[in-house]
Design an enzyme around this catalytic site. Structure first.
Site, PDB file in Angstrom:
ATOM      1  N   LYS A 121      11.814   7.115   5.301  1.00 55.08           N
ATOM      2  CA  LYS A 121      12.512   7.952   4.319  1.00 55.08           C
ATOM      3  C   LYS A 121      11.537   8.445   3.253  1.00 55.08           C
ATOM      4  O   LYS A 121      11.552   9.601   2.852  1.00 55.08           O
ATOM      5  CB  LYS A 121      13.641   7.147   3.668  1.00 55.08           C
ATOM      6  CG  LYS A 121      14.771   6.781   4.596  1.00 55.08           C
ATOM      7  CD  LYS A 121      15.849   6.023   3.871  1.00 55.08           C
ATOM      8  CE  LYS A 121      15.487   4.577   3.587  1.00 55.08           C
ATOM      9  NZ  LYS A 121      15.491   3.727   4.777  1.00 55.08           N
TER      10      LYS A 121
ATOM     11  N   LYS B 127       4.709   5.618  11.297  1.00 52.70           N
ATOM     12  CA  LYS B 127       6.068   5.108  11.159  1.00 52.70           C
ATOM     13  C   LYS B 127       6.991   6.153  10.548  1.00 52.70           C
ATOM     14  O   LYS B 127       6.627   6.836   9.605  1.00 52.70           O
ATOM     15  CB  LYS B 127       6.047   3.856  10.269  1.00 52.70           C
ATOM     16  CG  LYS B 127       7.386   3.153  10.144  1.00 52.70           C
ATOM     17  CD  LYS B 127       7.237   1.903   9.303  1.00 52.70           C
ATOM     18  CE  LYS B 127       8.563   1.165   9.151  1.00 52.70           C
ATOM     19  NZ  LYS B 127       8.446  -0.050   8.328  1.00 52.70           N
TER      20      LYS B 127
ATOM     21  N   LYS C 105       0.830  -1.209   0.000  1.00 49.19           N
ATOM     22  CA  LYS C 105       0.000   0.000   0.000  1.00 49.19           C
ATOM     23  C   LYS C 105       0.860   1.253   0.000  1.00 49.19           C
ATOM     24  O   LYS C 105       0.581   2.219  -0.714  1.00 49.19           O
ATOM     25  CB  LYS C 105      -0.921  -0.015   1.220  1.00 49.19           C
ATOM     26  CG  LYS C 105      -1.910   1.137   1.258  1.00 49.19           C
ATOM     27  CD  LYS C 105      -2.863   1.002   2.440  1.00 49.19           C
ATOM     28  CE  LYS C 105      -3.861   2.149   2.456  1.00 49.19           C
ATOM     29  NZ  LYS C 105      -4.790   2.037   3.617  1.00 49.19           N
TER      30      LYS C 105
END
Length: 361
Positions: free
Chosen positions: A204, A201, A118
């Site tokens: 990057k 979370k 996802k």
């Protein structure tokens, strides 16, 4: 067999605080405790290529970034084996064999895979290599007969796949592989550090990360913009620490000694939380304190990184030596795997003798 520790990271960019609290900090502690037979830490470049196949230069450049981060946090190549995943061809071989022992539907049910698909918008067009990376990860662990995998909470479903594959392999072919156990961070908050934007979370790709190599000015800029409590509008308003990224980070990083050094008005985090929830304490003061805490922790990491950056060829020498040592271990395990699977044709003298006898006229 003693404790064998294995863990690693995808080299898709510099490592951040989420990596540090999720596994790096504990790896260094385990390394220095010395209570293990072998400890291996690797850069998972093969897995990184599963969703970066069209940009290998990105992975190539980030190998050295991750290596510098490893060394700067305190991983010591004389105490642990640092290696690059792609330099161990036995991993690809074992992955192929393990793929026969798991179904597509089982991989599809893996919640980590679902989340990653996802996140990368792969729902309609999933690269097969990416879809199969839980099996590749299981091969990473089992090839070295790892007993212990220090990792964040989000990796638990992946470790369970590895355990299932070990059981299936051993039941089918014989007792060769070892079931691993995950070692979660001791600090409950650190098991899943949110991003600076308060999202679930740190990542990057989401641009919400504080990197281990960030300089002090960059850290302050990111801390200053951190998500706090949207209902805490006025100074007198009661604040909420739940879901407040600043306090989540303080849970993960601050100590009583930090309060004594930077904010002696409070003896510990509990006192600070109590004041914040009562009202009368501004977010910016809390952010300034967090900034002091983070930069105190990151300063020696930055210094070590700068020192290692002065001799990059030596970093590659370390990785080459580690990869060669890891391959020796991998080769031994694969000899056992092939024998158990009865595909060690040229080493099986009894097979050759019996076949010769069968066809002898």
């Amino acid at each position: 067999m003693g404790k064998i520790i294995l863990t690693g990271d995808r080299p898709t960019g510099k490592l951040h605080l989420g990596h540090y609290v999720g596994s790096l900090r504990r790896r260094v502690e385990l390394q220095n405790e010395g209570d293990y037979e072998r400890m291996l830490v690797f850069m998972a470049d093969v897995q990184a290529l599963t969703d970066n196949a069209d940009n290998p230069e990105k992975i190539r450049q980030n190998i050295i970034e991750v290596a510098l981060d490893y060394l700067s946090v305190g991983l010591d190549p004389t105490k642990c084996t640092l290696f690059i995943q792609s330099q161990i061809p036995e991993l690809a071989e074992l992955t192929t064999y393990l793929m026969n022992l798991i179904t597509v539907s089982r991989v599809q049910r893996n919640p980590t895979v679902k989340t990653e698909i996802k996140m990368r918008n792969f729902e309609a067009n999933i690269p097969l290599g990416f879809f199969c990376y839980p099996v590749s990860q299981a091969a990473d662990i089992t090839l070295f007969k790892a007993t212990t995998v220090p990792a964040g909470e989000d990796q638990e479903p992946m470790i369970e796949v590895a355990r299932e594959l070990v059981r299936r392999f051993n039941q089918t072919y014989g007792e060769v592989l070892v079931e691993p156990e995950i070692m979660l961070p001791v600090n409950q908050t650190a098991r899943r550090l949110p991003g600076t934007d308060g999202k679930e979370k740190m990542s990057k790709s989401l641009g919400n990360a504080i990197y281990l190599s960030d300089d002090a000015d960059t850290v302050w800029k990111k801390v200053k913009g951190m998500y706090t409590d949207p209902t805490h509008i006025n100074l007198a308003d009661p604040g909420h620490v739940e879901g407040n990224a600043v306090f989540t980070y303080l849970d993960a990083f601050s100590t009583d000694a930090d309060f004594a050094e930077f904010w002696p008005e409070y003896r510990n985090l509990d006192e600070l939380k109590d004041h914040y929830t009562r009202g009368g304490l501004g977010d910016m003061k809390c952010k300034k304190f967090l900034n002091e805490v983070l930069n105190k922790m990151l300063a020696p990491i930055r210094e070590r990184r700068h020192a290692f950056e002065q001799d990059i060829p030596e970093i590659y020498n370390i990785l080459k030596a580690g990869s060669e040592a890891a391959r020796e271990v991998a080769s031994q395990t694969m000899d056992e795997v092939r024998k158990a699977m009865q595909i060690d044709y040229f080493n099986d003298a009894e097979l050759i003798r019996s076949q010769a006898e069968k066809y002898r006229k």
